[in-house]
Design a protein around this motif. Structure first.
Motif, PDB file in Angstrom:
ATOM      1  N   ASN A  21       8.127  10.407  -7.535  1.00  0.00           N
ATOM      2  CA  ASN A  21       8.360  11.638  -8.288  1.00  0.00           C
ATOM      3  C   ASN A  21       7.195  12.605  -8.150  1.00  0.00           C
ATOM      4  O   ASN A  21       6.189  12.302  -7.521  1.00  0.00           O
ATOM      5  CB  ASN A  21       8.551  11.315  -9.774  1.00  0.00           C
ATOM      6  N   ARG A  22       7.342  13.780  -8.768  1.00  0.00           N
ATOM      7  CA  ARG A  22       6.206  14.684  -8.908  1.00  0.00           C
ATOM      8  C   ARG A  22       5.147  13.953  -9.720  1.00  0.00           C
ATOM      9  O   ARG A  22       5.478  13.212 -10.641  1.00  0.00           O
ATOM     10  CB  ARG A  22       6.614  15.943  -9.691  1.00  0.00           C
ATOM     11  N   GLY A  23       3.883  14.181  -9.366  1.00  0.00           N
ATOM     12  CA  GLY A  23       2.810  13.495 -10.077  1.00  0.00           C
ATOM     13  C   GLY A  23       2.437  14.192 -11.368  1.00  0.00           C
ATOM     14  O   GLY A  23       1.338  14.695 -11.503  1.00  0.00           O
ATOM     15  N   GLU A  24       3.357  14.189 -12.317  1.00  0.00           N
ATOM     16  CA  GLU A  24       3.041  14.803 -13.613  1.00  0.00           C
ATOM     17  C   GLU A  24       2.746  13.715 -14.633  1.00  0.00           C
ATOM     18  O   GLU A  24       3.509  12.760 -14.755  1.00  0.00           O
ATOM     19  CB  GLU A  24       4.215  15.661 -14.095  1.00  0.00           C
ATOM     20  N   PRO A  25       1.642  13.859 -15.374  1.00  0.00           N
ATOM     21  CA  PRO A  25       1.310  12.832 -16.364  1.00  0.00           C
ATOM     22  C   PRO A  25       2.430  12.677 -17.384  1.00  0.00           C
ATOM     23  O   PRO A  25       3.176  13.607 -17.654  1.00  0.00           O
ATOM     24  CB  PRO A  25       0.054  13.387 -17.048  1.00  0.00           C
ATOM     25  N   VAL A  42       0.857  -1.187   0.000  1.00  0.00           N
ATOM     26  CA  VAL A  42       0.000   0.000   0.000  1.00  0.00           C
ATOM     27  C   VAL A  42       0.892   1.236   0.000  1.00  0.00           C
ATOM     28  O   VAL A  42       1.788   1.364   0.832  1.00  0.00           O
ATOM     29  CB  VAL A  42      -0.915   0.026   1.244  1.00  0.00           C
ATOM     30  N   MET A  43       0.659   2.128  -0.959  1.00  0.00           N
ATOM     31  CA  MET A  43       1.432   3.376  -1.003  1.00  0.00           C
ATOM     32  C   MET A  43       0.497   4.553  -0.841  1.00  0.00           C
ATOM     33  O   MET A  43      -0.628   4.527  -1.317  1.00  0.00           O
ATOM     34  CB  MET A  43       2.141   3.500  -2.341  1.00  0.00           C
ATOM     35  N   LEU A  44       1.020   5.596  -0.202  1.00  0.00           N
ATOM     36  CA  LEU A  44       0.184   6.754   0.091  1.00  0.00           C
ATOM     37  C   LEU A  44       0.491   7.930  -0.825  1.00  0.00           C
ATOM     38  O   LEU A  44       1.655   8.252  -1.066  1.00  0.00           O
ATOM     39  CB  LEU A  44       0.433   7.214   1.525  1.00  0.00           C
ATOM     40  N   GLY A  45      -0.554   8.573  -1.312  1.00  0.00           N
ATOM     41  CA  GLY A  45      -0.406   9.835  -2.029  1.00  0.00           C
ATOM     42  C   GLY A  45      -0.283  10.968  -1.019  1.00  0.00           C
ATOM     43  O   GLY A  45      -0.241  10.739   0.191  1.00  0.00           O
ATOM     44  N   ALA A  46      -0.251  12.201  -1.532  1.00  0.00           N
ATOM     45  CA  ALA A  46      -0.068  13.322  -0.600  1.00  0.00           C
ATOM     46  C   ALA A  46      -0.882  14.542  -1.014  1.00  0.00           C
ATOM     47  O   ALA A  46      -0.445  15.679  -0.889  1.00  0.00           O
ATOM     48  CB  ALA A  46       1.407  13.671  -0.488  1.00  0.00           C
ATOM     49  N   GLY A  47      -2.100  14.272  -1.544  1.00  0.00           N
ATOM     50  CA  GLY A  47      -2.973  15.389  -1.850  1.00  0.00           C
ATOM     51  C   GLY A  47      -2.667  16.022  -3.186  1.00  0.00           C
ATOM     52  O   GLY A  47      -2.095  17.108  -3.250  1.00  0.00           O
ATOM     53  N   ALA A  48      -3.005  15.333  -4.264  1.00  0.00           N
ATOM     54  CA  ALA A  48      -2.876  15.897  -5.605  1.00  0.00           C
ATOM     55  C   ALA A  48      -3.869  15.139  -6.486  1.00  0.00           C
ATOM     56  O   ALA A  48      -3.680  13.952  -6.722  1.00  0.00           O
ATOM     57  CB  ALA A  48      -1.462  15.747  -6.138  1.00  0.00           C
ATOM     58  N   TYR A  49      -4.897  15.844  -6.949  1.00  0.00           N
ATOM     59  CA  TYR A  49      -5.928  15.212  -7.768  1.00  0.00           C
ATOM     60  C   TYR A  49      -5.330  14.568  -9.008  1.00  0.00           C
ATOM     61  O   TYR A  49      -5.730  13.483  -9.419  1.00  0.00           O
ATOM     62  CB  TYR A  49      -6.977  16.259  -8.150  1.00  0.00           C
ATOM     63  N   ILE A  50      -4.331  15.237  -9.578  1.00  0.00           N
ATOM     64  CA  ILE A  50      -3.790  14.760 -10.839  1.00  0.00           C
ATOM     65  C   ILE A  50      -3.189  13.359 -10.699  1.00  0.00           C
ATOM     66  O   ILE A  50      -3.069  12.621 -11.670  1.00  0.00           O
ATOM     67  CB  ILE A  50      -2.756  15.773 -11.396  1.00  0.00           C
ATOM     68  N   ALA A 109       0.370   9.732 -14.127  1.00  0.00           N
ATOM     69  CA  ALA A 109       0.830  10.583 -13.026  1.00  0.00           C
ATOM     70  C   ALA A 109       0.912   9.760 -11.745  1.00  0.00           C
ATOM     71  O   ALA A 109       1.837   9.916 -10.939  1.00  0.00           O
ATOM     72  CB  ALA A 109      -0.115  11.765 -12.825  1.00  0.00           C
ATOM     73  N   LEU A 110      -0.050   8.855 -11.583  1.00  0.00           N
ATOM     74  CA  LEU A 110      -0.064   7.978 -10.415  1.00  0.00           C
ATOM     75  C   LEU A 110       1.209   7.128 -10.377  1.00  0.00           C
ATOM     76  O   LEU A 110       1.855   6.980  -9.342  1.00  0.00           O
ATOM     77  CB  LEU A 110      -1.304   7.091 -10.467  1.00  0.00           C
TER      78      LEU A 110
END
Ligand SMILES: Cc1cc2nc3c(=O)[nH]c(=O)nc-3n(C[C@H](O)[C@H](O)[C@H](O)COP(=O)(O)O)c2cc1C
Ligand code: SF4
Ligand code: SF4
Lengths: 182, 606
Positions: free
Chosen positions: B351-355, B329-337, B343-344
């Motif tokens: 990394n930065r969640g850039e598509p 299980v990995m956690l995101g940090a508040g970024a809709y993208i 991006a996920l």
């Protein structure tokens, strides 16, 4: 039939767009055949002396005088064109947008390296001076603008083609090369 | 000392650059903030460039250089929260804490922050404080919370009363409610552990894929791509290893069904992931959980541990040699993208969640560049149920083109907000009747990126062939100002754009400005035309689904509620300037003391 009349102005711009107009080289002779210039830095006519068909505006509005000038262009010109990035978006001068006015003015008049440390620090405030605006505005936010010629500056060919198309009443066909900037 | 703490944290994550999100999260937790010096220290101990770390620190909403406060309050300000009174709650927090939102109290104790949808639309107003969820906030509760934070109390103890189902269990202990209003046969029916895995293990991987294809399972995350086909593409790829990724980022405002599935049916989901792994030839799976749902992580870990004990995960699953699979299980940090699949994957790699540019698609070039299937939580659950009960059974549900059921998250102006599992093909009107929202003026189907539809279209069906949706259904009652709704949605997209493409980063700001101009009564018909032209341009020239749908709130209301816009614009005028010279010179006059006798005074008449 009398010749179409053109006027030009440089508001918050660098005169680069005007240089680009002159860059049409020998075609300037053709242009002078085709049109008559009214208020413009090119012929140094300071006030409108007759109704104008096409007004070319370089630069956006950074102070009250720009606004006055722009409004008078809108009132006197049938067609108004924003020429170049500054006129369309605010351009380089708009880099100050977002920086508080006080900081901008103090930077310019108090902290610039060319200021003699011995001189008193004075903020220009003569009432004859134009007052700078809270931010630099693109022209179309102040008056309706009919056409936009992109570029910094738009190339001479682009300006030429646009003017000829307008004068001939033909649709403007801009080839990719003319509006490709990178 | 920061240096020692940082080195300890980095060592705990085995100096693994790909765990950068976890490292940053832990360092922030220990130090309260991450200064540029800390960023450099993290970079040095990982042996990467400072800019890489800085990029991650500044990208995510829950990170950043600034301190968030010993108690960091994240209040949801999405449209439904606003409809349910978040504005009043916000004022109470501000008054009690003594600082406006966006600030931390001078003693560093309480930080007040706004955030977009946290997946609690059926129990708004809600907030997250240090990871603990508070739902159905009242002014009195907000005041009590501030008092408790000032007194240094354990915030978790204040999250009472506890919610229903597994929310009340010892591991979760959350006040969140499931609000399951309607259980369907696919997601919320009882499920016998192992039944899907046993069936899968009795088939060849190819036959598992064939069964999912035959069931005509379409992705539930929004795009509706055929799941079996995705798995087949992935299986065929030569690169090794292959990965299964479950998208539990659930960021579309108004969606909360995955949260309920994760709470109540995690074993169904994990079986779905394991059999997906079997089908595509992967032995590792990743569940990417949105940071807002971190409170569910211990629960999910516990279920995973239980499944490992029972050999439903690990090696020799269901007694089959070579059927090996496990899940992290990995956690995101508040970024809709980060809900966008590429991006996920970037985010999961630290990394930065850039598509990414697509193609290549994740099935070819996914997690660590390897063939990867990314599927929504609900999709994987449905796949498990298909294996357990058969494709033929599944196809008896829904419509010929949209087989099965859909779990909808219904919120807004309705009496029974919550989760509804319904067969595809259900009309909006029938759904509204179930949810007690019959007098709705409009319904937003598919979240901000979907469509806002008027009463005249309430007979339309929720199905891929008509109104496709990832599950968000927001009801707007007769009194709602749809302009406020649209503005809230545009705020969301402006905030959440990753910034890569100019049309999305800048275009949405311009669209929002145009909208506000119209709302202020200064719009013209020409502004409406501009909105339509720009909207089309933004959709056509953006790289990912965010920009490709971000103009929808404006465009779909402009299409379906044109009269509302026409009533606001001045049809008689071709141009209205918002420019006010007197206002524009005021700041400079205040600084210079100039008396604008000349130009300024004369110029201000049109
Ligand atoms: C901006 C954006 C946000 C998204 N958010 C989610 C999300 O939260 N959950 C999800 O499952 N899919 C989301 N998606 C869709 C995923 O990119 C992807 O299509 C999906 O996870 C595939 O799973 P499926 O085939 O099972 O639907 C999002 C897409 C975009 C463009
Ligand atoms: S657009 Fe470029 S060339 Fe024209 S005035 Fe602005 S800076 Fe000068
Ligand atoms: S469309 Fe928007 S969110 Fe998507 S990649 Fe481009 S800038 Fe980022």
């Amino acid at each position: 039939m009398s010749k179409p009349v053109i006027a030009t102005a440089s508001l918050a711009g660098c005169f680069g767009c005007h240089m680009s107009i002159l860059d049409i080289d020998e075609r300037i002779l053709q242009l002078v055949e085709l049109v008559e210039f009214n208020k413009s830095p090119i012929d140094d006519i300071k006030t409108f002396t007759k109704p104008v068909d096409i007004g070319l505006i370089e630069g956006g509005c950074c102070n009250s005088e720009n606004v006055e000038n722009l409004r008078s262009f809108r009132a006197n010109c049938k067609i108004l064109i924003s020429v170049g990035e500054c006129a369309i978006m605010g351009g380089l001068p708009a880099m100050r947008n977002g920086i508080p006015i006080r900081e901008c003015l103090e930077e310019a008049y108090f902290h610039t390296p060319t200021i003699d440390p011995a001189d008193p620090r004075i903020m220009p405030h003569d009432e004859e001076l134009p007052v700078i605006l809270d931010r630099v505005y693109p022209n179309h936010e102040i008056v309706p603008v009919d056409y936009y010629l992109p570029g910094c500056p738009p190339s001479a060919d682009l300006i030429w083609k646009a003017l000829v198309a307008l004068l001939e009443g033909k649709p403007l066909d801009l080839s990719y090369g003319l509006i490709k900037f990178d | 000392m920061p240096k020692g703490i940082i080195e300890t944290v980095v060592a705990r994550h085995r100096k693994d650059r790909t765990r950068l999100l976890d490292i940053v999260r832990d360092v922030r937790e220990e130090l309260g903030r991450i200064t540029p010096e800390d960023t450099a220290l993290i970079a040095a101990s990982l042996g990467v460039s400072t800019i890489e770390v800085e990029g991650v620190v500044t990208f995510y909403h829950f990170f950043g250089n600034e301190a968030a406060g010993t108690y960091a309050v994240y209040l949801n300000t999405n449209i439904v929260a606003a409809m349910k009174g978040s504005t009043a709650i916000k004022a109470v927090f501000e008054k009690a804490a003594g600082v406006p939102f966006g600030n931390v109290t001078p003693d560093g104790r309480i930080g007040l922050h706004e955030t977009s949808c946290i997946g609690m639309n059926d129990q708004e107003p809600s907030a997250i404080i240090n990871g603990t969820i508070f739902t159905r906030l009242t002014p009195a509760k907000a005041k009590a919370l501030v008092t408790a934070m000032e007194a240094g109390k354990d915030i978790r103890k204040l999250a009472v009363p506890l919610g229903d189902g597994a929310n009340a269990s010892k591991v979760v202990r959350s006040m969140v409610h499931n609000n399951i209003r309607r259980k369907g046969p696919v997601l919320f029916a009882p499920f016998r552990s192992g039944s899907a895995l046993k069936k899968a293990a009795s088939l060849s991987p190819e036959d598992v894929i064939a069964e999912v294809k035959r069931a005509n399972l379409l992705g539930r995350g929004g795009a509706g791509f055929p799941t079996g086909l995705k798995w087949e593409f992935c299986r065929r790829e030569k690169g090794q290893p292959h990965y299964v990724v479950c998208n539990a980022d659930e960021g579309e405002p108004g969606t909360f069904k995955d949260r309920v599935i994760l709470t109540e049916m995690p074993h169904l989901l994990f079986e779905g992931m394991a059999l997906a792994g079997y089908a595509i030839g992967a032995s590792e799976g990743v569940l990417y959980l949105r940071g807002e749902y971190a409170y569910l992580k211990p629960h999910l870990e516990k279920v995973l541990a239980g499944m490992r004990r029972k050999k439903w995960l690990g090696t020799g699953i269901a007694g089959k040699r070579g059927f090996t699979f496990d899940i992290a299980v990995m956690l995101g940090a508040g970024a809709y993208i980060c809900g966008e699949e590429s991006a996920l994957i970037e985010s999961a790699q630290g990394n930065r969640g850039e598509p990414r540019d697509r193609p290549p698609f994740p099935v070819q070039n996914g997690y660590f560049g390897k063939p990867t299937t990314v599927n929504n939580v609900e999709t994987l659950c449905a796949a498990a149920r298909i294996l357990a009960k058969g494709a033929d059974w599944f196809k008896t549900l829904g419509t010929p083109r949209s087989a099965g059921t859909k779990v909808l998250s219904v919120s807004g102006d309705c009496k029974k907000p919550g989760v509804y599992e319904v067969p595809f093909g259900l009309s909006v009107a029938s759904l509204l009747a179930m949810a007690g929202g019959g007098d709705a003026r409009a319904v937003q189907v598919g979240g901000p990126s979907g469509a806002c539809i008027p009463r005249a279209q309430f007979e339309r069906a929720i199905a891929f062939e008509d109104l496709a949706t990832g599950g968000s259904v927001i009801v707007f009652g007769p009194e709602r100002d749809l302009f406020e709704v649209v503005r809230n949605f545009m705020d969301f997209f402006v905030e959440e754009s990753c910034g890569w493409c100019t049309p999305c980063r800048v275009g949405n700001v311009l669209l929002k400005r145009e909208l506000e101009k119209i709302m202020a009564g200064k719009g013209t018909v020409r502004d409406l035309e501009e909105i339509e032209a720009w909207g089309k341009m933004i959709k056509a020239t953006s790289r990912c689904g965010l920009g490709q749908t971000s103009p929808n709130p404006i465009l779909t209301t402009l299409q379906n509620f044109r009269e509302m816009y026409m009533a606001k614009v001045d049809a008689g005028r071709a141009f209205i300037s918002e420019f006010d010279l007197e206002e524009a010179i005021r700041p400079a006059v205040a600084v210079t003391g100039q008396k604008p006798a000349g130009h300024a005074a004369e110029a201000d008449h049109e």
